[in-house]
Write a protein that holds these residues in place. Structure first.
Motif, PDB file in Angstrom:
ATOM      1  N   ALA A 145      51.007  37.534  42.578  1.00 39.74           N
ATOM      2  CA  ALA A 145      50.653  38.101  41.310  1.00 39.74           C
ATOM      3  C   ALA A 145      51.502  38.020  40.487  1.00 39.74           C
ATOM      4  CB  ALA A 145      49.885  39.138  41.339  1.00 39.74           C
ATOM      5  N   LEU A 146      52.821  38.821  40.998  1.00 38.20           N
ATOM      6  CA  LEU A 146      54.043  39.269  39.971  1.00 38.20           C
ATOM      7  C   LEU A 146      54.428  37.749  39.650  1.00 38.20           C
ATOM      8  CD1 LEU A 146      55.788  41.958  41.789  1.00 38.20           C
ATOM      9  CD2 LEU A 146      54.617  41.983  39.446  1.00 38.20           C
ATOM     10  N   LEU A 148      53.596  34.783  39.291  1.00 36.36           N
ATOM     11  CA  LEU A 148      52.632  33.730  38.801  1.00 36.36           C
ATOM     12  C   LEU A 148      52.363  34.312  37.339  1.00 36.36           C
ATOM     13  CD1 LEU A 148      51.108  31.182  39.159  1.00 36.36           C
ATOM     14  CD2 LEU A 148      49.296  32.318  39.844  1.00 36.36           C
ATOM     15  N   TYR A 149      52.178  35.765  37.303  1.00 32.73           N
ATOM     16  CA  TYR A 149      51.610  36.246  35.869  1.00 32.73           C
ATOM     17  C   TYR A 149      52.721  36.854  35.292  1.00 32.73           C
ATOM     18  CZ  TYR A 149      46.754  35.457  36.825  1.00 32.73           C
ATOM     19  OH  TYR A 149      45.495  34.523  37.013  1.00 32.73           O
ATOM     20  N   LEU A 150      53.844  37.012  35.791  1.00 28.90           N
ATOM     21  CA  LEU A 150      55.099  37.651  35.006  1.00 28.90           C
ATOM     22  C   LEU A 150      56.219  36.900  34.894  1.00 28.90           C
ATOM     23  CD1 LEU A 150      54.361  41.297  35.497  1.00 28.90           C
ATOM     24  CD2 LEU A 150      54.153  40.356  33.257  1.00 28.90           C
ATOM     25  N   MET A 186      50.374  45.047  37.906  1.00 33.55           N
ATOM     26  CA  MET A 186      50.979  45.059  39.256  1.00 33.55           C
ATOM     27  C   MET A 186      52.509  45.754  39.325  1.00 33.55           C
ATOM     28  SD  MET A 186      50.454  44.259  42.420  1.00 33.55           S
ATOM     29  CE  MET A 186      48.938  43.482  41.996  1.00 33.55           C
ATOM     30  N   ALA A 236      51.077  40.338  46.372  1.00 32.24           N
ATOM     31  CA  ALA A 236      51.670  41.142  45.189  1.00 32.24           C
ATOM     32  C   ALA A 236      52.613  40.207  44.672  1.00 32.24           C
ATOM     33  CB  ALA A 236      52.063  42.611  45.589  1.00 32.24           C
ATOM     34  N   TRP A 249      40.218  39.154  35.321  1.00 28.14           N
ATOM     35  CA  TRP A 249      40.530  40.058  36.451  1.00 28.14           C
ATOM     36  C   TRP A 249      41.945  39.603  36.953  1.00 28.14           C
ATOM     37  CZ3 TRP A 249      34.999  38.949  38.580  1.00 28.14           C
ATOM     38  CH2 TRP A 249      34.060  39.760  38.021  1.00 28.14           C
ATOM     39  N   LEU A 250      42.061  38.506  37.194  1.00 25.22           N
ATOM     40  CA  LEU A 250      43.385  37.908  37.805  1.00 25.22           C
ATOM     41  C   LEU A 250      44.600  38.485  36.871  1.00 25.22           C
ATOM     42  CD1 LEU A 250      42.648  34.299  39.212  1.00 25.22           C
ATOM     43  CD2 LEU A 250      43.123  36.481  40.573  1.00 25.22           C
ATOM     44  N   ALA A 251      44.310  38.184  35.433  1.00 23.42           N
ATOM     45  CA  ALA A 251      45.204  38.407  34.475  1.00 23.42           C
ATOM     46  C   ALA A 251      45.653  39.960  34.722  1.00 23.42           C
ATOM     47  CB  ALA A 251      44.957  38.195  33.270  1.00 23.42           C
ATOM     48  N   THR A 265      45.023  42.013  36.916  1.00 22.83           N
ATOM     49  CA  THR A 265      45.666  42.464  38.304  1.00 22.83           C
ATOM     50  C   THR A 265      47.185  41.984  38.033  1.00 22.83           C
ATOM     51  OG1 THR A 265      43.909  41.824  39.191  1.00 22.83           O
ATOM     52  CG2 THR A 265      45.642  41.740  40.736  1.00 22.83           C
ATOM     53  N   GLY A 266      47.661  40.851  37.593  1.00 24.24           N
ATOM     54  CA  GLY A 266      48.724  40.487  37.696  1.00 24.24           C
ATOM     55  C   GLY A 266      49.674  41.259  36.588  1.00 24.24           C
ATOM     56  N   PHE A 267      49.121  41.840  35.304  1.00 25.82           N
ATOM     57  CA  PHE A 267      49.929  42.618  34.276  1.00 25.82           C
ATOM     58  C   PHE A 267      50.083  43.941  34.901  1.00 25.82           C
ATOM     59  CE2 PHE A 267      47.973  39.342  31.245  1.00 25.82           C
ATOM     60  CZ  PHE A 267      49.229  38.496  31.510  1.00 25.82           C
TER      61      PHE A 267
END
Lengths: 414, 442
Positions: free
Chosen positions: A63-64, A66-68, B315, A60, B307-309, B311-313
């Motif tokens: 993901a957090l 890297l993506y936010l 989260m 988690a 899918w990854l994007a 998942t990240g958004f």
């Protein structure tokens, strides 16, 4: 390969991979790295328990981060650099921001976003509150609520199509298939038209102006006529003056609108292409979002209304309060906290609004908003510098709400 | 006291009426789309959809049959073309007609119109006409203008065009069969005493639907052309994006939420605050940096990236919702389990996950609705220049651009795209409301 099959395999791999990761990493921690036996058993258990939370959190957090989190930093970096041919980039300071601020389209987007910000959260919250209150005591209330809540499930793009059908215009003489034009053509300039199109809007605007002037007076009151018994800090004084100034400005705008509407000449009998009328078309786009978000506001406010202690209402009834007094003086103050939460949540949605404008006008006819402006810059003009700069503007606008949310969350946890 | 009671009931009436008005106002736009998707292009462009439910009077230009093929020489040497102006099955009732565009209601049914050059035409109310001529007629069929009352008429044609021939019919039949099975299973399991009989009913319905569509297929497999190919493909692409993008974030977030709710470690409070902060970070910021990252590490544009994007958004909301719910579970259960020697992993999978089902369902609905309805993330991370991986929202925006006037296609495509979220919405509204309340009111 069939995409459906591919999706199925991904689900299996994705979920299986996640579960396998958690299971195996725990197994590894307990059996290999820090086994709970031998002479260090106790110490090992403690160590394992210190590591374990991070095992659970790791995917988690990646993901957090890297993506936010990373994009915030990277977008800021992009906004102060310029791309050079060949993939390199060069630091240019605030050059991108300067170029952005020099663009008319940016200011148009800013102005429209502010309009959206002013109107949509207020209208959606007010409508939601109205519906929540009205449906509270009637038998088929939950059925009515679920129908008004329904647009929440509809995509912005779907809603755009739905409302394009409403705003559709056919040349004069043909039968209109958009309900708005069909209704518009019923107006003929007679006394009925004047009442509906001029007198009622004038009353609404005048009422609004009076309300905001009154609000300005209340906000500025303690600063102008300080109460000797309670001292207010300079910060709050400044905030009050700013808020009062905003109210005054809104009031002046509303008063000007009264004049505008009173002197307006209407194009009776002519079908209107609603989405191409500059300035007003923004409101036709906002209606779409208000239509969607009212359900959200209604659900939350309705729960809050239910949570009001029955005794307070009963006490008011005994004291002879009428339904309006009960609503405005007893109920509203008790759910103010929830109203603020709903308001800020819708504000965030509005700040990011993209799909509706993209699908309905794509920013033409002076309907540009920030997110769509940014999309234009990034993927049409390929201008990453200015695009990133405008993304940073959106971030900047969100930041006060972000700080407020974090502050509240910290307060609750203590 | 009587006047107080009186005001109460009149206020109650005012409330009831205003709620009815509000509800009508709110569903009116969606009903418009729904009704329009069952009308032909001609009907949509000739009358507003709100008139579709009633018989309508409309003026049309129609033609008699081609005289070269259908003219018959009568015994007296004159020629005649007979037939009906309408296609078979139409039930129009003509109120007036004319032969010149300047006076389209010159005649009533039964009148004989003189067309000059020895030609006449007459017709009755149902559109049966007799067109006679002294000379052998040639050229195109005689043009007539009719004003007729048409009964309400609906068609599944648009769905055939958008989804492919016969698809909607088989979906409706399978859905009906699935509903019957679901109801039977629901009653059966309820009478046996199974506590979650609703779940059993839902699942059996879904299984029956899937089995039927796999065994008998959907429709005849005959595409309705370009629009249908694209829309059917986009439908499956959207599903392909949505399902993994819903399930994977739940799995990842559930573990993290458990750690944040029930494990003690330094920095926990800070982490929770950070997640609350990330809840509102606009995903617009992520577009360029992440697209660049995806291109650099070789994922490129495609399903994996989207899918990854998602998942990240998704989260922050997932962790936030699930943590709030898990933190509210009774402490005793977890501590008892710990005392009994259960590992954290066992506590999580055996106790926490089953108990957290409502929160998991709430988030699943949110994420499903959001990924199904999303346009921006798909535009940036999925859709490449080949156009093979388009999703429905994108397809509809495309239709809005290229076929802004083809309302029958547009309305049907849009309705297909919103029908799935609507079904999910009405089936699982309870969880959606619960999730909203947990996510916003604290």
């Amino acid at each position: 390969m069939n995409p459906a099959l591919q999706g199925l395999i991904t689900i299996l791999f994705g979920v299986g991979g996640c579960v396998a990761y958690f299971y195996l990493s725990n197994l590894f921690l307990d059996k290999v790295l820090f086994p709970a036996r031998g002479k260090n058993a106790g110490q090992n258990i403690n160590r394992a328990n210190m590591v374990r939370p991070w095992l659970f959190l790791a995917p988690a957090l990646v993901a957090l981060g890297l993506y936010l989190a990373y994009p915030v930093v990277e977008t800021f970096r992009l906004s102060v650099t310029e791309r050079l041919p060949g993939g390199a980039s060069q630091f240019v300071g605030f050059e991108n921001y300067r170029r952005m601020l020099a663009e008319d389209k940016f200011w148009e987007a800013m102005r429209n976003n502010m309009l959206w910000l002013l109107i949509v959260p207020a209208a959606a919250t007010a409508m939601g509150l109205l519906v929540a209150q009205l449906t509270d005591r009637i038998k088929w209330g939950s059925f009515a609520k679920s129908l008004i809540f329904m647009p929440m499930a509809i995509s912005f793009v779907g809603a755009a199509v739905i409302f394009k059908l409403i705003y559709d215009a056919r040349p004069a003489g043909q039968s209109q298939i958009g309900i708005l034009n069909a209704m518009w053509l019923e107006f003929d300039g007679g006394i009925g038209s004047i009442i509906i199109l001029q007198i009622i809007p004038i009353l609404i605007f005048a009422f609004f102006a009076v309300v905001v002037f009154y609000a300005a007076w209340i906000t500025a009151g303690p600063v102008i006529k300080p109460n000797p018994h309670s001292q207010i800090s300079t910060v709050f004084k400044a905030l009050r003056i700013v808020a009062a100034a905003i109210f005054v400005w809104l009031g002046v705008l509303a008063a000007l609108n009264v004049v505008d509407v009173a002197t307006a000449q209407f194009d009776y009998g002519q079908p209107q292409t609603w989405l191409t009328i500059p300035f007003w078309n923004n409101f036709f786009l906002m209606v779409v979002l208000i239509w969607i978000q009212t359900g959200f506001a209604m659900v939350i406010l309705s729960a809050a209304l239910r949570g009001i202690p029955e005794e307070t209402v009963e006490a008011a009834v005994v004291d002879g309060a009428n339904p309006f007094q009960i609503f405005f003086k007893i109920k509203i103050p008790q759910i103010m906290g929830t109203i603020v939460v709903v308001w800020t949540t819708i504000t965030i949605v509005v700040l990011k609004i993209f799909d509706i404008v993209f699908a309905m006008t794509n920013g033409q006819w002076e309907t540009q908003v920030l997110a769509n402006y940014m999309y234009d810059k990034l993927f049409r003009s390929n201008d990453w510098g200015v695009g990133s700069a405008s993304a940073m503007v959106i971030m900047l606008l969100v930041t006060p709400i972000l700080v407020w949310n974090v502050y509240n969350a910290r307060k609750e946890m203590r | 006291m009587s006047n107080i009671a009186g005001t109460k009931s009149s206020l109650n009436w005012a409330v009831q009426i205003s709620v009815v008005l509000l509800v009508v106002l709110w569903i009116f736009p969606t009903v418009g789309l729904f009704v329009s998707s069952f009308r032909t292009a001609d009907q949509i462009s000739s009358t507003g959809w709100w008139k579709a439910l009633f018989p309508t009077e409309q003026s049309e230009t129609l033609r008699a049959a081609d005289p070269d093929d259908f003219a018959v020489q009568l015994d007296d040497g004159t020629w005649a073309v007979t037939g009906n102006l309408y296609e078979e099955g139409a039930q129009a009732s003509i109120s007036s007609w004319g032969t010149s565009s300047r006076d389209i209601s010159a005649y009533v049914p039964g009148d004989i119109a003189d067309l000059g050059d020895g030609e006449t035409i007459t017709m009755n109310e149902t559109g049966d006409y007799v067109w006679t001529s002294v000379e052998q007629p040639s050229g195109r069929g005689q043009r007539v203008f009719v004003t007729a009352t048409n009964p309400p008429e609906f068609t599944l044609e648009n769905y055939d065009t958008v989804l492919g021939e016969g698809v909607i019919q088989s979906i409706l039949i399978y859905a009906a069969a699935a509903a019957v099975v679901a109801v039977v299973v629901g009653f059966a399991t309820k009478s046996v005493g199974l506590s979650n009989f609703k779940m059993a009913a839902y699942l059996s319905g879904i299984v029956v639907f899937l089995v039927l569509s796999l065994v008998y297929g959907l429709g005849t497999g005959q595409g309705g052309g370009q629009a249908s190919d694209n829309m059917a493909k986009a439908f499956f692409n959207t599903l392909t994006v949505t399902i993994p993008a819903t399930i994977i974030p739940i799995t990842v977030a559930a573990f993290a939420a458990y750690a944040l709710a029930w494990m003690d470690f330094p920095g926990r409070a800070l982490l929770i605050a950070a997640i609350v902060g990330l809840l509102v970070v606009p995903l617009q910021l992520a577009l360029i940096p992440l697209l660049r990252l995806h291109l650099q590490i070789g994922i490129g544009k495609g399903y994996l990236g989207v899918w990854l994007a998602h998942t990240g958004f998704g989260m922050p909301l997932a962790i936030y919702l699930l943590r709030n719910y898990m933190a509210g579970l009774p402490r005793d259960i977890i501590e008892n389990a710990r005392v009994d020697g259960a590992t954290e992993y066992q506590i999580f999978t055996r106790i926490i996950l089953p108990l957290s089902f409502p929160a998991l369902a709430s988030f699943a609905i949110f994420q499903f609705l959001w990924t199904w309805n999303d346009l921006l993330v798909a535009l940036v991370f999925l859709i490449d220049s080949s156009g093979q991986t388009t999703v429905m929202t994108r397809q509809i925006v495309e239709l809005l651009g290229t076929r802004g006037g083809n309302w029958e296609i547009l309305a049907t495509a849009a309705f297909v795209s919103i029908s799935v979220p609507l079904i999910v919405f009405f089936a699982m509204q309870k969880y959606l409301v619960r999730g909203l309340l947990a996510g916003s009111v604290k």
